[in-house]
Design a protein around this motif. Structure first.
Motif, PDB file in Angstrom:
ATOM      1  N   LEU A  89       0.805  -1.209   0.000  1.00 59.38           N
ATOM      2  CA  LEU A  89       0.000   0.000   0.000  1.00 59.38           C
ATOM      3  C   LEU A  89       0.841   1.263   0.000  1.00 59.38           C
ATOM      4  N   GLY A  90       2.073   1.176   0.441  1.00 55.69           N
ATOM      5  CA  GLY A  90       2.895   2.368   0.543  1.00 55.69           C
ATOM      6  C   GLY A  90       3.649   2.715  -0.714  1.00 55.69           C
ATOM      7  N   THR A  91       3.605   1.841  -1.723  1.00 63.07           N
ATOM      8  CA  THR A  91       4.428   2.072  -2.905  1.00 63.07           C
ATOM      9  C   THR A  91       3.606   2.107  -4.185  1.00 63.07           C
ATOM     10  N   ASP A  92       2.458   2.719  -4.116  1.00 63.59           N
ATOM     11  CA  ASP A  92       1.651   2.915  -5.311  1.00 63.59           C
ATOM     12  C   ASP A  92       2.355   3.938  -6.191  1.00 63.59           C
ATOM     13  N   LYS A  93       2.945   3.485  -7.255  1.00 64.19           N
ATOM     14  CA  LYS A  93       3.777   4.353  -8.101  1.00 64.19           C
ATOM     15  C   LYS A  93       2.955   5.220  -9.046  1.00 64.19           C
ATOM     16  N   ARG A  94       1.652   5.062  -9.027  1.00 68.83           N
ATOM     17  CA  ARG A  94       0.825   5.829  -9.956  1.00 68.83           C
ATOM     18  C   ARG A  94       0.622   7.231  -9.419  1.00 68.83           C
ATOM     19  N   THR A 120       0.627   3.688  11.761  1.00 73.85           N
ATOM     20  CA  THR A 120       1.083   3.080  10.525  1.00 73.85           C
ATOM     21  C   THR A 120       1.828   4.097   9.656  1.00 73.85           C
ATOM     22  N   GLY A 121       1.298   4.477   8.498  1.00 70.01           N
ATOM     23  CA  GLY A 121       1.985   5.468   7.674  1.00 70.01           C
ATOM     24  C   GLY A 121       2.147   6.789   8.377  1.00 70.01           C
ATOM     25  N   GLY A 122       1.171   7.152   9.210  1.00 66.70           N
ATOM     26  CA  GLY A 122       1.294   8.382   9.982  1.00 66.70           C
ATOM     27  C   GLY A 122       2.448   8.320  10.965  1.00 66.70           C
ATOM     28  N   LEU A 123       2.665   7.145  11.565  1.00 62.42           N
ATOM     29  CA  LEU A 123       3.786   6.982  12.489  1.00 62.42           C
ATOM     30  C   LEU A 123       5.108   7.044  11.739  1.00 62.42           C
ATOM     31  N   GLU A 124       5.148   6.485  10.539  1.00 64.73           N
ATOM     32  CA  GLU A 124       6.369   6.580   9.728  1.00 64.73           C
ATOM     33  C   GLU A 124       6.691   8.040   9.415  1.00 64.73           C
ATOM     34  N   ILE A 125       5.658   8.828   9.122  1.00 61.56           N
ATOM     35  CA  ILE A 125       5.865  10.243   8.844  1.00 61.56           C
ATOM     36  C   ILE A 125       6.377  10.963  10.086  1.00 61.56           C
ATOM     37  N   VAL A 149       0.059  -6.162   5.489  1.00 63.70           N
ATOM     38  CA  VAL A 149       0.989  -5.534   4.549  1.00 63.70           C
ATOM     39  C   VAL A 149       2.346  -5.330   5.217  1.00 63.70           C
ATOM     40  N   ILE A 150       3.338  -5.083   4.406  1.00 66.63           N
ATOM     41  CA  ILE A 150       4.692  -4.793   4.863  1.00 66.63           C
ATOM     42  C   ILE A 150       4.912  -3.289   4.743  1.00 66.63           C
ATOM     43  N   PRO A 151       5.547  -2.657   5.732  1.00 68.45           N
ATOM     44  CA  PRO A 151       5.769  -1.211   5.633  1.00 68.45           C
ATOM     45  C   PRO A 151       6.681  -0.856   4.469  1.00 68.45           C
ATOM     46  N   GLU A 170       7.359  -5.673  19.536  1.00 71.84           N
ATOM     47  CA  GLU A 170       6.104  -5.791  20.283  1.00 71.84           C
ATOM     48  C   GLU A 170       5.017  -4.934  19.665  1.00 71.84           C
ATOM     49  N   MET A 171       5.352  -3.675  19.338  1.00 78.03           N
ATOM     50  CA  MET A 171       4.349  -2.797  18.747  1.00 78.03           C
ATOM     51  C   MET A 171       3.826  -3.338  17.425  1.00 78.03           C
ATOM     52  N   SER A 172       4.720  -3.837  16.579  1.00 74.62           N
ATOM     53  CA  SER A 172       4.301  -4.313  15.261  1.00 74.62           C
ATOM     54  C   SER A 172       3.563  -5.643  15.341  1.00 74.62           C
ATOM     55  N   ALA A 173       3.957  -6.512  16.273  1.00 73.70           N
ATOM     56  CA  ALA A 173       3.315  -7.825  16.388  1.00 73.70           C
ATOM     57  C   ALA A 173       1.942  -7.741  17.045  1.00 73.70           C
ATOM     58  N   THR A 174       1.762  -6.807  17.965  1.00 75.15           N
ATOM     59  CA  THR A 174       0.488  -6.700  18.686  1.00 75.15           C
ATOM     60  C   THR A 174      -0.429  -5.635  18.119  1.00 75.15           C
ATOM     61  N   ALA A 175       0.126  -4.663  17.373  1.00 77.60           N
ATOM     62  CA  ALA A 175      -0.626  -3.508  16.851  1.00 77.60           C
ATOM     63  C   ALA A 175      -1.270  -2.710  17.978  1.00 77.60           C
ATOM     64  N   ARG A 176      -0.735  -2.819  19.187  1.00 77.16           N
ATOM     65  CA  ARG A 176      -1.340  -2.104  20.316  1.00 77.16           C
ATOM     66  C   ARG A 176      -1.040  -0.612  20.239  1.00 77.16           C
ATOM     67  N   PHE A 177      -1.915   0.166  20.848  1.00 77.86           N
ATOM     68  CA  PHE A 177      -1.731   1.607  20.883  1.00 77.86           C
ATOM     69  C   PHE A 177      -0.872   1.996  22.084  1.00 77.86           C
ATOM     70  N   VAL A 178       0.116   2.838  21.823  1.00 81.81           N
ATOM     71  CA  VAL A 178       0.992   3.366  22.858  1.00 81.81           C
ATOM     72  C   VAL A 178       0.525   4.775  23.188  1.00 81.81           C
ATOM     73  N   PRO A 179       0.056   5.028  24.409  1.00 80.04           N
ATOM     74  CA  PRO A 179      -0.397   6.374  24.768  1.00 80.04           C
ATOM     75  C   PRO A 179       0.766   7.351  24.850  1.00 80.04           C
ATOM     76  N   ALA A 180       0.445   8.624  24.858  1.00 77.37           N
ATOM     77  CA  ALA A 180       1.467   9.665  24.772  1.00 77.37           C
ATOM     78  C   ALA A 180       2.502   9.563  25.883  1.00 77.37           C
TER      79      ALA A 180
END
Length: 263
Positions: A89-94, A120-125, A149-151, A170-180
């Motif tokens: 999803l992150g590499t749509d070249k169109r 996800t993508g927002g965290l990468e940004i 998907v793969i990042p 842990e974050m990627s395997a569980t997809a859990r939310f980390v509070p501020a």
């Protein structure tokens, strides 16, 4: 029945808001009705806005934020589905650029003011920015694996460098939310502030950067980035090479009262 004002669709030309003043460029993702999910146009516009601010001689610091209630989750999955795209999803070249890479390419100090959910993508940004100031309402997660998907915007490199490999796994395997507050404790963010103070705190940090900016600021930021992952010896050798070719601006130092005037 008439549409409620808070669900009205933001016009395409207003989905990215840019303001420049006091040597600070502020870029806001502005698609709250879709939780700031980024269409291809938004991604391209964000990359263009970052490049423009970076090239602007009247700008010393950049702030990237979102319109409440969230920062962003990255790619607009509905647009992907409508396009019939498959694969990563992150590499749509169109006609779509990588906004996280654009953040990393920005030479001027870049502050992410994370106002809400950042996944996800927002965290990468956000992790591609130089600093993160988070609202107390912010929370962070990587859901790439959870949705199958793969990042592609740098998560596998960015997250372990921010929080360590074990926490990243842990974050990627569980997809859990980390509070501020936890994000602050594990080193993901620089500051956590009351939600209503987020904009002011990000601008205060930007003003501090503006006041301290010299020709060496961008080069110093680049040294941190380029030296990441190197051994101490290699990082020091890189520093030596950069300093060996650096010309100190003594006139600028004198204007700032930091040294004797040039002879």
């Amino acid at each position: 029945m008439a549409d409620r004002s808070d669900t009205a669709v933001t016009p395409e030309e207003l989905r990215l808001l840019v303001q420049v003043g006091e040597r600070i460029a502020t870029i806001a993702l502005n698609r709250p009705e879709a939780r700031n999910a980024m269409t291809k146009r938004m991604r391209n516009d964000l990359c263009a806005a970052l490049r423009s601010a970076d090239a602007d001689d009247g700008v010393d610091a950049i702030i990237l934020t979102g319109t409440d209630p969230v920062f962003t989750g990255g790619v607009d999955l509905r647009e992907v589905a409508a396009d019939g795209a498959s694969g990563n999803l992150g590499t749509d070249k169109r006609q779509a650029e990588d906004p996280a890479q654009a953040c990393r390419d920005t030479a001027k100090p870049l502050i992410a003011a994370v106002n809400g959910t950042c996944v996800t993508g927002g965290l990468e940004i956000a992790l591609s920015c130089d600093f993160i100031v988070a609202s107390e309402q912010a929370r962070f997660a990587d859901t790439h694996a959870k949705i199958g998907v793969i990042p592609a915007w740098g998560m596998s490199a960015l997250l372990p460098r921010a929080v360590g490999k074990r926490m990243a796994k842990e974050m990627s395997a569980t997809a859990r939310f980390v509070p501020a507050e936890e994000a602050l404790r594990i080193g993901m963010v620089n500051h956590v502030v009351p939600h209503q103070e987020l904009s002011a705190r990000a601008r205060a940090l930007a003003h501090q950067i503006v006041a301290a900016t010299t020709p060496a600021t961008g080069a110093t930021m680049a040294l941190y980035d380029d030296g990441e992952g190197l051994s101490f010896a290699d990082a020091k050798a890189l520093e030596d090479r950069v300093m060996g070719s650096w010309t100190v601006d003594t006139d600028d130092m004198a204007r700032r009262g930091l040294g004797p005037p040039a002879s």
